[in-house]
Design an enzyme around this catalytic site. Structure first.
Site, PDB file in Angstrom:
ATOM      1  N   TYR A 130       0.830  -1.202   0.000  1.00 27.39           N
ATOM      2  CA  TYR A 130       0.000   0.000   0.000  1.00 27.39           C
ATOM      3  C   TYR A 130       0.864   1.250   0.000  1.00 27.39           C
ATOM      4  O   TYR A 130       2.070   1.189   0.227  1.00 27.39           O
ATOM      5  CB  TYR A 130      -0.968   0.002   1.189  1.00 27.39           C
ATOM      6  CG  TYR A 130      -0.348   0.421   2.505  1.00 27.39           C
ATOM      7  CD1 TYR A 130       0.486  -0.432   3.215  1.00 27.39           C
ATOM      8  CD2 TYR A 130      -0.592   1.686   3.041  1.00 27.39           C
ATOM      9  CE1 TYR A 130       1.058  -0.043   4.413  1.00 27.39           C
ATOM     10  CE2 TYR A 130      -0.028   2.083   4.247  1.00 27.39           C
ATOM     11  CZ  TYR A 130       0.802   1.218   4.926  1.00 27.39           C
ATOM     12  OH  TYR A 130       1.373   1.606   6.102  1.00 27.39           O
TER      13      TYR A 130
ATOM     14  N   ARG B 124       8.198   3.673  -4.838  1.00 25.34           N
ATOM     15  CA  ARG B 124       8.294   2.784  -3.669  1.00 25.34           C
ATOM     16  C   ARG B 124       7.266   1.656  -3.777  1.00 25.34           C
ATOM     17  O   ARG B 124       7.557   0.504  -3.441  1.00 25.34           O
ATOM     18  CB  ARG B 124       8.085   3.579  -2.370  1.00 25.34           C
ATOM     19  CG  ARG B 124       8.189   2.697  -1.127  1.00 25.34           C
ATOM     20  CD  ARG B 124       8.130   3.499   0.159  1.00 25.34           C
ATOM     21  NE  ARG B 124       6.836   4.141   0.351  1.00 25.34           N
ATOM     22  CZ  ARG B 124       6.554   4.979   1.352  1.00 25.34           C
ATOM     23  NH1 ARG B 124       7.478   5.301   2.244  1.00 25.34           N
ATOM     24  NH2 ARG B 124       5.356   5.521   1.447  1.00 25.34           N
TER      25      ARG B 124
ATOM     26  N   ARG C 264      -7.448 -21.246  -0.040  1.00 25.20           N
ATOM     27  CA  ARG C 264      -6.456 -20.622   0.838  1.00 25.20           C
ATOM     28  C   ARG C 264      -5.209 -21.487   0.837  1.00 25.20           C
ATOM     29  O   ARG C 264      -5.158 -22.530   1.485  1.00 25.20           O
ATOM     30  CB  ARG C 264      -7.013 -20.467   2.258  1.00 25.20           C
ATOM     31  CG  ARG C 264      -6.021 -19.787   3.203  1.00 25.20           C
ATOM     32  CD  ARG C 264      -6.559 -19.661   4.613  1.00 25.20           C
ATOM     33  NE  ARG C 264      -5.559 -19.068   5.512  1.00 25.20           N
ATOM     34  CZ  ARG C 264      -4.572 -19.754   6.090  1.00 25.20           C
ATOM     35  NH1 ARG C 264      -4.455 -21.056   5.917  1.00 25.20           N
ATOM     36  NH2 ARG C 264      -3.693 -19.144   6.875  1.00 25.20           N
TER      37      ARG C 264
ATOM     38  N   HIS D  76      -0.833 -21.069   0.720  1.00 28.04           N
ATOM     39  CA  HIS D  76       0.149 -20.007   0.944  1.00 28.04           C
ATOM     40  C   HIS D  76       0.915 -19.573  -0.305  1.00 28.04           C
ATOM     41  O   HIS D  76       1.206 -18.395  -0.471  1.00 28.04           O
ATOM     42  CB  HIS D  76       1.148 -20.427   2.031  1.00 28.04           C
ATOM     43  CG  HIS D  76       0.564 -20.456   3.405  1.00 28.04           C
ATOM     44  ND1 HIS D  76      -0.509 -21.256   3.743  1.00 28.04           N
ATOM     45  CD2 HIS D  76       0.883 -19.770   4.530  1.00 28.04           C
ATOM     46  CE1 HIS D  76      -0.820 -21.071   5.009  1.00 28.04           C
ATOM     47  NE2 HIS D  76       0.013 -20.172   5.512  1.00 28.04           N
TER      48      HIS D  76
ATOM     49  N   LYS E 265       6.489  -1.888   2.260  1.00 29.64           N
ATOM     50  CA  LYS E 265       5.265  -1.265   2.781  1.00 29.64           C
ATOM     51  C   LYS E 265       4.104  -2.239   2.605  1.00 29.64           C
ATOM     52  O   LYS E 265       3.204  -2.049   1.766  1.00 29.64           O
ATOM     53  CB  LYS E 265       4.995   0.081   2.087  1.00 29.64           C
ATOM     54  CG  LYS E 265       4.083   0.992   2.911  1.00 29.64           C
ATOM     55  CD  LYS E 265       4.185   2.415   2.420  1.00 29.64           C
ATOM     56  CE  LYS E 265       3.159   3.347   3.043  1.00 29.64           C
ATOM     57  NZ  LYS E 265       3.224   3.482   4.482  1.00 29.64           N
TER      58      LYS E 265
ATOM     59  N   GLU F  93      12.374   3.151  14.130  1.00 30.58           N
ATOM     60  CA  GLU F  93      11.458   4.199  13.652  1.00 30.58           C
ATOM     61  C   GLU F  93      10.309   4.266  14.643  1.00 30.58           C
ATOM     62  O   GLU F  93      10.465   3.896  15.798  1.00 30.58           O
ATOM     63  CB  GLU F  93      11.014   3.910  12.215  1.00 30.58           C
ATOM     64  CG  GLU F  93      10.364   2.561  12.015  1.00 30.58           C
ATOM     65  CD  GLU F  93       9.889   2.320  10.581  1.00 30.58           C
ATOM     66  OE1 GLU F  93       9.783   3.257   9.787  1.00 30.58           O
ATOM     67  OE2 GLU F  93       9.581   1.142  10.270  1.00 30.58           O
TER      68      GLU F  93
ATOM     69  N   LEU G 294      10.987   1.678   7.234  1.00 32.58           N
ATOM     70  CA  LEU G 294      10.395   2.020   5.946  1.00 32.58           C
ATOM     71  C   LEU G 294      11.156   3.207   5.347  1.00 32.58           C
ATOM     72  O   LEU G 294      11.441   4.169   6.064  1.00 32.58           O
ATOM     73  CB  LEU G 294       8.925   2.410   6.144  1.00 32.58           C
ATOM     74  CG  LEU G 294       8.179   2.617   4.827  1.00 32.58           C
ATOM     75  CD1 LEU G 294       7.794   1.267   4.236  1.00 32.58           C
ATOM     76  CD2 LEU G 294       6.943   3.474   5.028  1.00 32.58           C
TER      77      LEU G 294
END
Ligand code: PDD
Length: 285
Positions: free
Chosen positions: A32, A51, A100, A102, A149, A182, A206
């Site tokens: 995101y 990014r 589902r 992986h 991210k 951070e 990040l």
């Protein structure tokens, strides 16, 4: 009513539907971005998209829209949601699978979702008006790929909650060596004797776009010295000023850490000088 973007259409938020089998929902398997926009002007658009593309490449999601397509989506969201002070949230998940499992599935189209949300007005570079942040501190217990991210933010959410439960606005994080990494949703800085220092880019943090813009502006201006280096928590507690940065707050001055004053407990002069330069230069990015 907020208008969002989902898989090539703009629709009212209430009508945006995503399958529960989406890997973003099941695994947090996606990337995101949050891009700030003030009065219709995006800040750091190109580096934000770069990014995101780096993150998508690193997690093996084969998806790269031309930059202009993303710009069109962002500008449409700004127009449809009132052109105020907005964070534009962009999200690409690996998509909806039938089971589902992986391993990365073949032939699944990524889910693309974007929406706009209100953010505070950009800070006015005046230390008498600035909101001083209070933060808590805790050991950074996230994964070793914090440069990605990822939408899988539970580690960050739990760390933010640590501060929130203590009446703080953010949580500063430190690693096993007692070094600052951070904050739960921001990059972190100290100021000592007029020099700004922030941890170097690596897998523990990040690569913040606000960080990139701020360091670039400060270095080009030259009036404030900047260092990217390891910072111990002892240095954090002994700093004259501490700041955190993110796209939705620009440079936020921290005045209290774990109930102890930072410096004299007031927003500092270096913050004011840096935010002045940031406010003047940010629209060049
Ligand atoms: N947070 N570090 C972390 C862990 C973050 O989540 C963020 C941003 C930053 C600052 O990055 P930038 O300057 O590019 O916003 C640093 C966003 C805003 C969020 O999750 O809402």
């Amino acid at each position: 009513m907020s208008i969002v973007f989902l898989n090539d259409s703009f629709v009212p938020m209430e009508e945006a539907k995503i399958s529960p089998m989406d890997r973003g929902f099941l695994f947090g398997d996606g990337i995101y971005e949050v891009i700030p926009s003030y009065e219709g002007m995006l800040v750091g658009f190109a580096p934000h998209i770069e990014r995101m593309n780096n993150g998508l490449r690193e997690i093996g999601i084969d998806f790269a829209w031309p930059v202009e397509k993303w710009r069109e989506v962002c500008e449409n969201l700004i127009e449809k949601n009132g052109r105020g002070n907005l964070g534009i949230y962009l999200h690409v998940s690996r998509g909806t699978d039938s089971k589902r499992f992986h391993a990365y599935p073949e032939g699944v189209a990524p889910t693309v979702f974007a929406f706009a949300f209100d953010i505070p007005a950009a800070p006015v570079a005046d230390k008498t008006l600035a909101k001083g942040y209070k933060v808590s501190t805790t050991r950074d217990l996230r994964w070793e790929r914090c440069h990605i991210k990822s939408t899988a933010l539970l580690g960050n959410v739990m760390h933010f909650q640590h501060g929130f439960e203590r009446g703080a606005n953010e949580t500063l994080l430190f690693n096993a060596n007692n070094e600052l990494t951070e904050a739960s949703a921001c990059n972190a800085y100290i100021v000592k004797d007029g020099v700004v220092a922030t941890p170097p880019l690596d897998n523990q943090i990040l690569p913040g776009i606000t960080r990139f813009i701020l360091l670039d502006i400060l270095r080009k201006n030259g009036s404030i010295k900047v260092e990217e280096r390891i910072i111990t928590m002892d240095e954090v507690f002994a700093a004259d000023e501490v700041w955190v940065t993110s796209s939705s707050k620009e440079i936020a001055p921290v005045v209290e850490i774990d109930g102890k004053k930072v410096g004299n407990g007031e927003v500092g002069d270096v913050w004011q000088a840096a935010q002045t330069l940031y406010s003047a230069g940010k629209h060049n990015y």
